[in-house]
Structure formats: structure tokens, C-alpha cells
Design an enzyme around this catalytic site. Structure first.
Site: not given
Ligand code: ADE
Length: 273
Positions: A30, A44, A138
Site C-alpha cells: 500500500v 510504500k 509493467d
């Protein structure tokens, strides 16, 4: 643990971080907005169950990179069972949210081209890392953050970065941007980022989400595998379309390098500003 994986990344005392609201989540963990040393930062959190390998990957890779178009890593902290990465904060949120969020600010073609160029510059830097190119793997607008009123773009989420071809296991939700060789489990190189970049370019030009009408990851992969791509755009300048279609070719070797993409984008942008 922290000391062994931190490398050049400074250890930060968790007591010095003031966590505020949750702003998102990456491939693992998160992300919070937080204050540290009187500045806004992004933190994070990797919980106790987070894969140790994902944390190590992100820290190891991010601690080596320093570029205006890549979110900087400031430090590493741990508290109880969790590990925290302290990163540069991007107040503009994600490009995904800018493009497709509830409020839809207008933007020009020059602006769209600038985002695509900045993304290409960040990736070109990663691909030029020695001794081996770093592959992001990504790239998609959720992992591209904006600062400076949406003018500057910074790549984030290095949980999937690799310096070699390895199987991607945490790629849920990214099929629409993924090069076929990645989900086919074939050997792949930095050319997979070129493919993803082309889809990002299509997305900023069209302001549409690629393959949005298909909700099944495997159906998207099947279409890409069969050679289907997002539809070509009306009124798209030919030079831009040629670059986009060269970058999403099925054969990785036929896609240009990111250095070439940056060069061509600079040439095209000159004519739009
Ligand atoms: N969401 C994920 N990473 C972030 C960051 N560095 N800044 C702002 N929001 C984020």
C-alpha cells in the site's frame, strides 16, 4: 534485514515518518502520503506477508536509478513486521487517473506527446543501465505519476523490474499493455517495454483504455497473441502512427530501441510546439 538489502539507500527512523492518507497501491504493498523531514513523501508499506523478493527487487533496482522521469527512492525503514520505502511524492496522482478519472481536464496533442516522450526518456535511461539493461516490465498509466500540474511525468512501481528474463507472476491487471512474449512465457528482453510504451502512446492520444470492453485477462492476452492491437486513430499524424505500430510489432527484434523512440518523438514534438 534492512541493512542487508538497503545498499546505498539510507535507513530512516520510522518515528520520523508521519503517515497520512492512503494514495494507492503498487504491484505489492500500500502507498501512503506522508511527511518526513518537513517534506511530503510517498511511503510504500510492505506488510509481514509481502514477498521478501518483491521488496528486495524494488529497493535494489530503485536505489541505483536517478533520473528526472523516475520516482526517486529516499530511504528505507522498518517497524514491527513491516518494511517501508520512502519515495519522492508525486502530487498529481497517476496518469491513469488524469486520463480516465471523474474530473477530466482537457489536454493538447503536444501535452500527450510530452508525456509519452518523458516516459520514453525514463525507460531509455533504464535500458542504458550497466552492466545490464533494467526492464520495467509493467509500464502502464497507473504506474506513471504526474507532478508540476500534470506537466512532468515520473515512472514508479519498481516491484516488477528485472535485469534478466524471469517469469512475471504479479501481472494481474496489466494484460492490455503486455507484450505477447511476456505472457507467452518466452524469453524476453527490454523490447517488452517498447511494446507497453506503444500502448501508453495510444492511450494518451485516444484517451481510451485499451481493450476496456474485455473484462477477462485471458481474452485480452489471446487477442494480443493473435496479433490484435488497439484500433488505429482517426486524424493521427502518420509519423506518430508509424512509430506506434513499429513499437507494438509482434516480433520483439522488429521493435525499435527506446533511444530511437526518444529521437523520433523529439523530432515530431518540435513540429507541435
Ligand atoms: N502512488 C504510488 N506512488 C506514489 C508516489 N510516489 N506519489 C504519489 N502517489 C503515489
Amino acid at each position: 534485514m534492512a541493512a542487508t538489502i538497503a545498499g546505498a539507500t539510507p535507513a530512516v527512523d520510522f518515528q520520523d515518518i508521519r503517515l497520512e492518507e492512503k494514495v494507492g497501491h503498487g504491484s505489492y504493498g500500500v502507498v501512503y502520503k506522508a511527511t518526513w523531514r518537513n517534506q511530503l513523501v510517498a511511503v510504500k508499506e510492505f506488510g509481514a506477508s509481502a514477498e521478501q523478493k518483491a521488496i528486495e527487487t524494488e529497493v535494489k533496482q530503485l536505489s541505483r536509478v536517478k533520473h528526472v522521469n523516475i520516482i526517486a527512492l529516499y530511504g528505507l525503514s522498518s517497524y514491527q513486521q513491516s518494511t517501508y520505502l520512502i519515495m519522492e511524492y508525486a502530487e498529481g496522482g497517476s496518469l491513469h487517473n488524469f486520463l480516465h478519472g471523474k474530473v477530466q481536464p482537457a489536454y493538447s496533442l503536444a501535452h500527450a506527446m510530452s508525456w509519452a516522450l518523458q516516459c520514453a526518456e525514463g525507460v531509455a535511461y533504464l535500458h542504458a543501465m550497466s552492466p545490464k539493461p533494467l526492464i520495467h516490465r509493467d509500464l502502464k498509466p497507473l504506474n506513471l505519476l504526474l507532478t508540476n500540474k500534470g506537466r512532468h511525468l515520473k515512472i514508479c512501481d519498481f516491484g516488477t523490474v528485472a535485469d534478466k528474463s524471469s517469469l512475471m507472476t504479479n501481472n494481474r491487471g496489466s494484460a492490455a499493455w503486455m507484450a505477447p512474449e511476456v505472457f507467452e512465457g518466452s524469453k524476453y528482453t527490454e523490447k517488452c517495454d517498447i511494446f507497453s510504451w506503444a500502448i501508453v502512446l495510444w492511450e494518451v492520444l485516444s484517451r481510451k483504455q485499451p481493450f476496456k470492453e474485455i473484462d477477462n485477462t485471458y481474452s485480452i492476452m489471446w487477442k494480443i497473441h493473435k496479433g490484435e492491437r488497439p484500433p488505429l486513430l482517426h486524424n493521427c499524424p502518420k509519423r506518430i502512427e508509424d512509430l506506434m505500430t513499429a513499437c507494438w510489432k509482434t516480433t520483439p527484434e522488429e521493435r525499435p530501441s527506446m533511444t530511437y523512440v526518444v529521437k523520433v518523438m523529439n523530432e515530431i514534438i518540435k513540429d507541435y510546439s
